[in-house]
Design an enzyme around this catalytic site. Structure first.
Site, PDB file in Angstrom:
ATOM      1  N   LYS A 230     -29.398 -26.375  12.410  1.00 39.12           N
ATOM      2  CA  LYS A 230     -29.356 -26.424  13.872  1.00 39.12           C
ATOM      3  C   LYS A 230     -28.259 -25.503  14.368  1.00 39.12           C
ATOM      4  O   LYS A 230     -27.109 -25.609  13.955  1.00 39.12           O
ATOM      5  CB  LYS A 230     -29.091 -27.832  14.402  1.00 39.12           C
ATOM      6  CG  LYS A 230     -29.333 -27.928  15.924  1.00 39.12           C
ATOM      7  CD  LYS A 230     -28.654 -29.102  16.575  1.00 39.12           C
ATOM      8  CE  LYS A 230     -27.248 -28.830  17.016  1.00 39.12           C
ATOM      9  NZ  LYS A 230     -27.119 -27.843  18.133  1.00 39.12           N
ATOM     10  N   GLU A 306     -15.931 -28.813   8.293  1.00 40.51           N
ATOM     11  CA  GLU A 306     -14.796 -27.948   8.638  1.00 40.51           C
ATOM     12  C   GLU A 306     -14.600 -28.115  10.128  1.00 40.51           C
ATOM     13  O   GLU A 306     -15.444 -27.717  10.932  1.00 40.51           O
ATOM     14  CB  GLU A 306     -15.095 -26.488   8.272  1.00 40.51           C
ATOM     15  CG  GLU A 306     -13.862 -25.589   8.326  1.00 40.51           C
ATOM     16  CD  GLU A 306     -13.766 -24.815   9.625  1.00 40.51           C
ATOM     17  OE1 GLU A 306     -12.872 -25.196  10.428  1.00 40.51           O
ATOM     18  OE2 GLU A 306     -14.528 -23.869   9.852  1.00 40.51           O
ATOM     19  N   CYS A 340     -10.984 -21.853  14.714  1.00 39.85           N
ATOM     20  CA  CYS A 340     -10.471 -23.146  14.258  1.00 39.85           C
ATOM     21  C   CYS A 340      -9.094 -23.025  13.613  1.00 39.85           C
ATOM     22  O   CYS A 340      -8.265 -23.923  13.735  1.00 39.85           O
ATOM     23  CB  CYS A 340     -11.445 -23.778  13.258  1.00 39.85           C
ATOM     24  SG  CYS A 340     -13.038 -24.229  13.970  1.00 39.85           S
ATOM     25  N   GLU A 437      -6.142 -29.030  20.401  1.00 41.35           N
ATOM     26  CA  GLU A 437      -6.750 -27.739  20.090  1.00 41.35           C
ATOM     27  C   GLU A 437      -7.330 -27.159  21.377  1.00 41.35           C
ATOM     28  O   GLU A 437      -8.342 -27.640  21.891  1.00 41.35           O
ATOM     29  CB  GLU A 437      -7.844 -27.899  19.032  1.00 41.35           C
ATOM     30  CG  GLU A 437      -8.432 -26.576  18.584  1.00 41.35           C
ATOM     31  CD  GLU A 437      -9.527 -26.747  17.540  1.00 41.35           C
ATOM     32  OE1 GLU A 437      -9.604 -25.914  16.630  1.00 41.35           O
ATOM     33  OE2 GLU A 437     -10.302 -27.717  17.643  1.00 41.35           O
TER      34      GLU A 437
END
Length: 539
Positions: A230, A306, A340, A437
């Site tokens: 996906k 991750e 990230c 973040e």
């Protein structure tokens, strides 16, 4: 082919001639190559965007080797982040489409030729795919830039070549996966078999669509699995194009199925599907927790994740400040800060802090921001309006909490999702911009006194994805690399992503590793086979 580093490729791309001139020579509103790019230039670099000179070819779902509409007939728009305009309408997959894709993948695994092919035959298909990526480098790069907003030079000179490299790397592993012969305490022959795990569900993020395609599809195919992938709803186009090339290379129907759609209606049914044997996810930590729960509550499928990061970049007192400023700048602002492992907490020793802040401010003010299709642009728009607004809210929070705004802090231009490169100094550990973040072009610079202090503060986070260390002292580097609780430590470099280097996190940055030899473990089952030996000559 030698390993290629992301940062060295990026450096090369910003100084070397690029094929983008040829690719876009037929388009309208093309900026003259001689036009200078200056800081915060909006007149042409933003307000009059380049028109990519081709049409999007693939917008349907890929199921069992065929492009098909969603079962519901629904579609959704994918937007150009430079303008907010619609690029194309893409089929919106949901649970029924996930069921169709999983059924195709299961049949391809249980009955199809893929797992029964020799490893060498699988290898040749993946190598042909890599050759086709190379052939279509510019078109893939343009799709990636158009859909995500990242600089075309980055896409064409860094990311698509890395996709090619990664697929060749994993093709090389296909015929080198094998078990062991194990000695036993008795007359038995013991061997281990490394078998493909079966049907794999995968979800890729929007910040690096093609690279994450390679990180996930590459090892899964090398090990003989079948896949339902996906894509992120913000950036579905390049994966569909790449998947078509993979079938052109000879991939059998049903081995790779690609579904575009949304998390709750397509991602969740895939994660909770009872006939999916393994799941791999890259995305936010919050969504990762949901994925883990869905996988556990269904059939306890193993999950590789991750997730997010808040990576420290530590500048020691002996550092060459000019080099450290440039590396810290790249560590944070690369890919519009949407990475990230971005070095989003810049810790600088108090003796060099003031100089570092001034030079970091000056570097941010020089950063070339504009239409990512123009040569020389370092930073394009954020991927979506939602991400754009989220970043501006964090900037507002930083100002209100007392951090010093050194540069940026606001949108750029009146069109698209552009944000001025932002630098904060005097950031405290309890501020939101220090803990969360942000995933945007916002650099936070902290001051520290000694190694014990910076180790404690660098580790005082829920995340543990990566870290950077900038020092000329080997003992200091060794102390920090062993003390930092992260999956990757870059010493006097950053964002080195060779195909063989594993990536993964500690704590809430995920578990398992992607890339390199370690990624193969995610897609294999180990089976022990024991048979008795009659009158063996040796044991």
């Amino acid at each position: 082919m030698a390993s290629r580093r992301m940062c060295s490729l990026l450096s090369h791309s910003l100084t070397s001639p690029t094929s983008s001139a040829a690719l876009f020579s037929r388009g309208r509103n093309i900026a003259s190559p001689s036009r200078g790019i200056s800081k915060y230039s909006t007149a042409a670099a933003i307000e009059n965007p380049v028109d990519p000179p081709f049409e999007v070819k693939h917008t349907q779902l890929l199921i069992n080797g065929q492009f098909v509409d969603a079962a519901s007939g629904k579609s959704f728009p994918t937007l150009d982040p430079r303008t907010g305009d619609v690029i194309a309408h893409v089929a919106e997959g949901d649970a029924e489409d996930i069921n169709r894709a999983v059924a195709a993948a299961r049949k391809a695994f249980d009955e199809g030729p893929w797992p029964k092919m020799t490893a060498y035959e699988r290898q040749r298909i993946v190598l042909r795919f890599a050759d086709l990526i190379e052939k279509h480098n510019d078109e893939l790069a343009a799709l990636e830039t158009w859909d995500s907003g990242k600089p075309y030079e980055q896409s064409a000179k860094v990311e698509v070549p890395m996709l090619t490299r990664l697929m060749r790397y994993y093709a090389g592993w296909a015929d080198k996966i094998h078990g062991l012969t194990v000695p036993a305490d008795g007359p038995y022959h013991v061997q281990t078999l490394h078998e493909p795990i079966g049907v794999v569900g995968q979800v890729t993020p929007w910040n690096f669509p093609l690279l994450m395609f390679a990180w996930k599809v590459g090892p899964a195919l090398a090990c003989g699995n079948t896949i339902v992938l996906k894509t992120a709803e913000q950036t579905p186009l390049s994966a569909l194009f790449a998947a078509n090339l993979l079938h052109e290379a000879g991939l059998p129907p049903g081995v790779l199925n690609v579904i575009s759609g949304f998390g709750p209606t397509a991602g969740a049914p895939l994660a909770s599907h009872m006939d999916v044997d393994k799941f791999a996810f890259t995305g936010s930590t919050k969504t990762g927790q949901v994925v883990h729960e869905l996988a556990s509550r269904s059939n306890l499928k193993p999950v590789t994740m991750e997730l997010g990061g808040k990576s420290p970049f530590i500048v020691c007192e002996d550092a060459d400040i000019d080099k450290a400023v440039e590396l810290a700048h790249s560590a944070l602002f690369f890919n519009q800060g949407q990475c990230c492992c971005a070095g989003s907490r810049t810790f600088v020793h108090e003796r060099v802090y003031d100089e570092f802040v001034e030079k970091s401010k000056a570097r941010a003010l020089k950063r070339a921001v504009g239409d990512p299709f123009l040569k020389g642009i370092e930073q394009g728009p954020q991927v979506s309006n939602a991400q754009f607004e989220k970043i501006l809210e964090y900037i507002k929070s930083g100002i209100e909490s007392g951090a010093t705004l050194e540069s940026g802090g606001e949108r750029l231009g009146n069109k698209g999702y552009y944000i001025k490169p932002t630098v904060f100094s005097n950031v405290k550990d309890d501020m939101l911009i220090a803990k969360d973040e942000i995933f945007g072009p916002v650099q936070s610079i902290f001051k520290y006194k000694d190694l014990d202090e910076v180790i404690r503060r660098a580790n005082a986070t829920l995340f543990g994805l990566a870290a950077g260390v900038f020092t000329e002292n080997l003992d200091t580097a060794n102390t920090l690399t062993r003390a930092l609780r992260v999956g990757t430590v870059w010493v006097n470099c950053y964002n080195i992503f060779d195909a063989a280097i594993p990536v993964g996190g500690y704590k809430m940055s995920g578990h398992g590793r992607e890339k390199g030899i370690y990624s193969l473990e995610n897609y294999l089952q180990v089976k022990a086979v024991v048979t008795p030996l009659k009158n063996p000559a040796w044991l």
